[in-house]
Design an enzyme around this catalytic site. Structure first.
Site, PDB file in Angstrom:
ATOM      1  N   HIS A 118       0.826  -1.199   0.000  1.00 26.91           N
ATOM      2  CA  HIS A 118       0.000   0.000   0.000  1.00 26.91           C
ATOM      3  C   HIS A 118       0.867   1.260   0.000  1.00 26.91           C
ATOM      4  O   HIS A 118       0.730   2.142  -0.851  1.00 26.91           O
ATOM      5  CB  HIS A 118      -0.922  -0.034   1.226  1.00 26.91           C
ATOM      6  CG  HIS A 118      -1.865   1.120   1.329  1.00 26.91           C
ATOM      7  ND1 HIS A 118      -3.179   1.042   0.929  1.00 26.91           N
ATOM      8  CD2 HIS A 118      -1.684   2.383   1.772  1.00 26.91           C
ATOM      9  CE1 HIS A 118      -3.762   2.208   1.129  1.00 26.91           C
ATOM     10  NE2 HIS A 118      -2.884   3.051   1.646  1.00 26.91           N
ATOM     11  N   GLU A 119       1.795   1.315   0.951  1.00 31.59           N
ATOM     12  CA  GLU A 119       2.633   2.517   1.063  1.00 31.59           C
ATOM     13  C   GLU A 119       3.557   2.649  -0.157  1.00 31.59           C
ATOM     14  O   GLU A 119       3.844   3.757  -0.593  1.00 31.59           O
ATOM     15  CB  GLU A 119       3.436   2.501   2.367  1.00 31.59           C
ATOM     16  CG  GLU A 119       2.586   2.474   3.651  1.00 31.59           C
ATOM     17  CD  GLU A 119       1.521   3.561   3.725  1.00 31.59           C
ATOM     18  OE1 GLU A 119       1.725   4.659   3.175  1.00 31.59           O
ATOM     19  OE2 GLU A 119       0.454   3.297   4.326  1.00 31.59           O
TER      20      GLU A 119
ATOM     21  N   HIS B  27       1.732   4.539  -2.759  1.00 30.35           N
ATOM     22  CA  HIS B  27       1.787   5.991  -2.522  1.00 30.35           C
ATOM     23  C   HIS B  27       3.151   6.542  -2.934  1.00 30.35           C
ATOM     24  O   HIS B  27       3.249   7.595  -3.564  1.00 30.35           O
ATOM     25  CB  HIS B  27       1.580   6.294  -1.031  1.00 30.35           C
ATOM     26  CG  HIS B  27       0.153   6.208  -0.570  1.00 30.35           C
ATOM     27  ND1 HIS B  27      -0.858   6.961  -1.129  1.00 30.35           N
ATOM     28  CD2 HIS B  27      -0.435   5.477   0.426  1.00 30.35           C
ATOM     29  CE1 HIS B  27      -2.000   6.681  -0.501  1.00 30.35           C
ATOM     30  NE2 HIS B  27      -1.773   5.786   0.445  1.00 30.35           N
TER      31      HIS B  27
ATOM     32  N   GLU C  23      -4.815   7.605  -3.041  1.00 29.13           N
ATOM     33  CA  GLU C  23      -5.309   6.321  -2.542  1.00 29.13           C
ATOM     34  C   GLU C  23      -5.556   5.355  -3.700  1.00 29.13           C
ATOM     35  O   GLU C  23      -5.415   4.140  -3.539  1.00 29.13           O
ATOM     36  CB  GLU C  23      -6.580   6.564  -1.711  1.00 29.13           C
ATOM     37  CG  GLU C  23      -6.911   5.487  -0.713  1.00 29.13           C
ATOM     38  CD  GLU C  23      -5.877   5.271   0.395  1.00 29.13           C
ATOM     39  OE1 GLU C  23      -4.956   6.093   0.543  1.00 29.13           O
ATOM     40  OE2 GLU C  23      -5.983   4.249   1.088  1.00 29.13           O
TER      41      GLU C  23
HETATM   42 CO    CO Z   1      -3.239   5.181   1.921  1.00 31.72          CO
END
Ligand code: CO
Length: 483
Positions: A264-265, A268, A294
């Site tokens: 997830h990170e 980003h 996101e």
């Molecule tokens: Co996030």
């Protein structure tokens, strides 16, 4: 005019330097800073932020932006010059409307609210947090009053997270999505449930770390311009497009949570690392909006990281690293396990199928608080009623209900819907990418993500904040955010 433009970019560059310096102090605060330094650090961050705020509301900046506006428009609406002046102007007009004493009061109220929220959550006692939240709602209403009336008062709050997005648009998207999603979850609940017991085992942290690093590297994360550390809550931050850092955490008896959080990170971070170098030290560096950001994290975490082709490549390697845990678990079992759908109480632990419903509930309550159609004191009941209606479960106490999220304690109303919008955008981008690159599944089976990352770079990342989120989605997919 060129000279004026250079003056403008010099000034904006200095503001960017200050903001990045504050971000570095905040990163340290959440990773390595000794506890005793908290007060001093808070003061340092406040000092730097005040200087940055003064510079970004200075009359000098205002008049430069005025003088440059028509010249910049002459460079073409999509040009970097025009976008830079437009976005800088937008930021400036927002900042100058908010009086300094409001900013100070907001900071005092939210600091106290954060303490109260921590205490209230530990004791599961909403009454402790209630007076603070009442003040925060009042402050948000006052914030709205600094701006010209919008179609809906909530628009002003939403705009800070999703530039250009309207309350009515988000409501329309969610109203279409909700019944279908509720029906889907009911259907799943009626079926035999998937076994994911192997997820709830103790996995060696260093091995999890190493595996996460391997996956982030395969995705294309540039370790020369970033690093990973540990923090209580995983996050991504950047001090320039050449220093984009991620953090992770390990939870006891929750095997894969660190891995998915690293993916997830990384999503980003890839966004921030992929912004065009010409936007460096300008207001255009950074993501187009929270939802766009996101969409990137969710795309890598969920669409790639929970897919079968991805695991066809990575699962044998994971099995080799954790033979005691996974030797008897087949690829199909693993794939089913990591995609288990379950009606649960806590948003951050929710799966893909139920997640958006947690968001819709929060959005409705926020709008109602701003409209005044619900009082803060009635919030726990309203929360629980919606949980029952949407997910068919009722929180046993407020800690598992209305008190679970940190956002309101931080004064942030208008934030939540971006999570669900990000999910929708990620699916739309994937659909378009798969049409442009039909070999994507085959590439994933070989652990090759280069074409995917190139596509995201060229279509999304490189533009930074140049375009409003809805316009960017439309540019790439041919339509706006579509449930
Ligand atoms: Co996030």
């Amino acid at each position: 005019m060129r000279e004026k433009y250079n003056q403008l970019t010099t000034l904006l560059g200095q503001i960017a330097d200050l903001r990045h310096t504050a971000a570095l102090l905040e990163w340290d605060q959440q990773t390595y800073m000794p506890e005793g330094a908290a007060v001093a650090r808070g003061r340092q961050i406040a000092t730097i932020s005040t200087i940055a705020h003064n510079m970004s509301t200075s009359p000098e900046l205002g008049s430069l932006l005025d003088e440059l506006q028509s010249w910049a428009e002459g460079q073409g609406v999509d040009s970097t010059v025009c976008s830079l002046v437009r976005v800088a102007r937008r930021d400036y007009m927002k900042e100058v409307r908010v009086p300094a004493d409001y900013v100070e009061e907001f900071s005092i109220v939210t600091t106290a609210a954060h303490h109260a929220w921590t205490d209230a959550r530990a004791k599961s006692a909403f009454a402790i947090f209630r007076p603070h939240l009442e003040k925060i709602v009042e402050l948000n209403k006052r914030y709205i009053s600094f701006f010209p009336p919008a179609d809906h008062p909530y628009d002003t709050l939403l705009d800070n997270f999703e530039p250009g997005m309207k309350t009515a648009e988000v409501k329309a998207i969610f109203e279409k999505l909700r019944p279908a999603q509720v029906k889907l979850i009911q259907a799943i609940s009626g079926r035999q449930q998937v076994n994911d017991k192997f997820m709830n085992l103790q996995y060696d942290e260093q091995k999890q770390w190493d595996f996460g690093v391997m996956v982030a590297t395969a995705f294309g994360y540039d370790w020369r311009r970033g690093r990973q550390d540990r923090s209580a809550h995983p996050f991504t931050t950047s001090f320039s497009m050449d220093d984009v850092r991620i953090t992770t955490r390990f939870e006891k008896n929750s095997g894969a949570s660190a891995l998915f959080s690293t993916m997830h990170e990384t999503g980003h971070a890839l966004y921030e690392q992929g912004i065009s170098p010409e936007l460096n030290r300008t207001p255009l560096e950074g993501g187009a909006s929270l939802a766009l950001h996101e969409s990137q994290s969710r795309l890598w975490e969920n669409i790639v990281g929970r897919s079968l082709p991805f695991w066809e490549y990575f699962y044998p390697q994971l099995q080799k690293i954790f033979p005691a845990h996974l030797a008897g678990i087949r690829l199909d079992d693993w794939y089913m396990g990591i995609n288990r759908v379950e009606r649960s109480l806590i948003r951050v632990e929710a799966d893909e199928a139920t997640y958006n419903l947690h968001i819709m509930l929060r959005l409705e309550l926020e709008i109602a608080m701003i409209e005044g159609s619900i009082n803060v004191k009635d919030l726990p009941e309203a929360w629980n009623a919606r949980m029952q209606q949407y997910l068919g479960i009722t929180p046993p106490d407020d800690a598992h209900g209305v008190l679970q999220d940190i956002h309101w304690a931080g004064g942030m109303l208008g934030y939540f819907s971006t999570y669900a919008l990000g999910n929708l955008i990620s699916a739309q981008l994937w659909e378009k990418h798969a049409a442009d690159n039909p070999g994507i599944e085959e590439q994933m089976r070989k652990g090759d993500f280069t074409r995917l990352l190139d596509w995201l770079r060229g279509n999304i990342h490189c533009h930074g904040r140049k375009f409003e989120p809805q316009k960017l989605v439309e540019r790439v997919t041919g339509r706006g955010i579509d449930p």
